[in-house]
Design a protein around this motif. Sequence first.
Motif, short mmCIF file in Angstrom:
data_model
loop_
_atom_site.label_atom_id
_atom_site.label_comp_id
_atom_site.label_asym_id
_atom_site.label_seq_id
_atom_site.Cartn_x
_atom_site.Cartn_y
_atom_site.Cartn_z
N GLU A 132 0.84 -1.20 0.00
CA GLU A 132 0.00 0.00 0.00
C GLU A 132 0.87 1.25 0.00
O GLU A 132 1.88 1.29 0.69
CB GLU A 132 -0.87 -0.01 1.26
CG GLU A 132 -2.16 0.78 1.12
CD GLU A 132 -3.01 0.63 2.37
OE1 GLU A 132 -3.34 1.65 2.97
OE2 GLU A 132 -3.29 -0.53 2.77
N ARG A 189 1.60 4.96 1.12
CA ARG A 189 1.15 5.87 2.17
C ARG A 189 2.01 7.14 2.11
O ARG A 189 3.14 7.11 1.64
CB ARG A 189 1.33 5.24 3.55
CG ARG A 189 0.59 3.94 3.74
CD ARG A 189 0.62 3.55 5.19
NE ARG A 189 0.09 2.20 5.39
CZ ARG A 189 0.82 1.10 5.29
NH1 ARG A 189 2.10 1.18 5.01
NH2 ARG A 189 0.27 -0.08 5.48
N ASP A 190 1.47 8.25 2.61
CA ASP A 190 2.28 9.45 2.76
C ASP A 190 1.68 10.28 3.88
O ASP A 190 0.75 9.85 4.56
CB ASP A 190 2.35 10.24 1.44
CG ASP A 190 0.98 10.55 0.89
OD1 ASP A 190 0.09 10.89 1.70
OD2 ASP A 190 0.78 10.44 -0.33
N ASN A 191 2.19 11.49 4.07
CA ASN A 191 1.77 12.24 5.26
C ASN A 191 0.88 13.43 4.91
O ASN A 191 0.89 14.43 5.60
CB ASN A 191 2.99 12.67 6.08
CG ASN A 191 3.91 13.58 5.27
OD1 ASN A 191 3.57 13.97 4.15
ND2 ASN A 191 5.05 13.93 5.85
N HIS A 202 -0.69 5.23 9.31
CA HIS A 202 -0.61 6.00 8.06
C HIS A 202 0.81 6.32 7.65
O HIS A 202 1.03 6.91 6.60
CB HIS A 202 -1.42 7.30 8.21
CG HIS A 202 -2.83 7.06 8.61
ND1 HIS A 202 -3.73 6.40 7.80
CD2 HIS A 202 -3.50 7.37 9.74
CE1 HIS A 202 -4.90 6.31 8.41
NE2 HIS A 202 -4.78 6.87 9.60
N THR A 251 4.64 5.75 6.31
CA THR A 251 5.25 4.84 5.34
C THR A 251 5.96 3.74 6.11
O THR A 251 6.26 3.89 7.29
CB THR A 251 6.29 5.57 4.46
OG1 THR A 251 7.36 5.98 5.30
CG2 THR A 251 5.69 6.78 3.78
#
Lengths: 267, 345
Positions: free
Chosen positions: B74, B76-78, B121, B123
Amino acid sequence: MMRSDDLVMLYSGPDQVDYAYLSPETAGVYQNKHGSFQHRSLVGKAFGTRIRASNSDGWVDALAPTPELWASAVRHRTQIVHQLDAAVVCFELGVRRSSVCAEAGTGSGAMTGALSRSCGSVHTYEFNEARATAAQGEFERNGLTNVTVRHCDVCEEGFRDLDVDSVDAVFLDLPEPWRALPHALRVAKPGARIATYSPCVEQVHRTRDALSTCLDLRTLEVRQRDFVVKDVLLETGLAPPAKRRKDYQNEDDAPRRYANCAFLAWF
Amino acid sequence: MVDAGDEVVLWTSQGTYLFAEAKVGSTFRWTKRERVRVDALIGAPFGATFEIRGGALVRAAPRGAATTVEDDGERRDNRWLADDNRAQRLDADDLKRMRRDGASGEAIIDALVAGSDTFAHKTQFAQQKWLRRKQNKYLPWVRVLEPRAATIAAAYFSRGNLLPHRVVLRPDTVAQLVARANARDGAKIITVDHSGGVALAAILERIEPSGKALVPHRGPFEALRRCNLTDLDRRVVCFSLDETPPPQGDSLVLVAKTDPIANLDALLPLLCPSAPIVVYSDTVEPLAAAYAHLQASGLATAILLSETWLRDFQVLPNRTHPTMSMSATGGYLLSATKIVVADAA
């Protein structure tokens, strides 16, 4: 005291370091751009004497050999490990008189000289036969009695003649150190330290993968910056000075930056 | 192997160095209030890892390798991260209570993961880094290191802010110092050491078994006590400038808080020709003056004033970069070789 047959380092500037084996009997002469120097004018004087040229105002400093001076003077058969990096490698490997050290490859032998000064014995491996023979001849002539040279490809054959768990320190300066590492780990004592020397970060990645069973891995880069020390007289005024002035008296004064950067990995 | 009575260096999971003596019943300060017993060190090989449990060291499996996080594919990033300091539902009191109730480090880390709104959430790389930090804090470990010169230098350098009255040497500078001084078996090295013995420890490591360090002052050299050296009185010999005949040295090393020019004037006459000279200073100006002084004296050649630059790297798949902060300077070294001028023939 310098005697016939002695190895003498001849220093006339940071970019002109040479060496000679004194041969007064055969009228040996050392020559450089500053003049010519008869070997017999050195014999009987102390190491560390400034010698005048026989045919000019030039001089040369006749110094006792050190691994650092040798590295500046040695003929490069390969890219060498410079004294800056050699110093950090020897210190971090923690080598001392009680240490047995394995090195591959020998190359020009500059690093071998630094290891020989600190270790009890050095086993150095070189896969190029001509280089191994030349290095062996130099070590013998220079009195590095604790060094053993072997012509051998450690990536294929391992560290020939070394037992399992027998060395305290390993230094690898090879294009593919990861191929030699399984052999290095075999001959290294538990708690031994290993250093590898690679110019490219991709090599470091593969090396780190091969060292996954080791602890305290460290990758570092060292450089040296030299300073020029000189008196400068600055004129006053907003306009540029009329006379063109040379920034440096001679080329030796120009700031130099050593580009002998490399990545080192520790275990 | 660690013998009873050995001095050792402990490297902690938080990246700090501690000194300890491997003696039954001996302790070291771990936190402000907690002291830890070292008995388990005795008989362990150097490099062994220990956990801290119930106020004592307990031998443990090696640590320090990277923690792996399963890749679930998956991305993900911020982009949704609000930096409002409310992501963690546990507060300091909750953690204190858990510790008082005897919760294990693993339980605290699990609770911190469960209490974090943002962990899921992050990485995978960020999760791994976050977990490693928590593990180093809540599952602390130490590794026992042999007090060789490089370890001692690293430990003193990391604690340098505690030693304002000392010269604090960066370890790579010590490495250059002993190399340029040509410290080797049998050498007699005149040494002025205001670093508390860090420079001397490195010199002694190189000049064993038959070399000597000739020192014009009695110390303090407390770093030497941490090196398990026997026979210190034979290896480190105190001399006075008034002695007749004066002692003769094969090299000169100055790591002093005092004026290099005055020190050079006093000690150069004791050197044999071709002897290396190495002078350290944490500022460049005194060495620039000493450079000019040596040059004018005609007593030295191969004069070099330099500094070394050192950069550590994090090497991980897809995350290789220089470490985020590095030491700005390791100080400056002036090196030269003593010469005499031949009489005109």
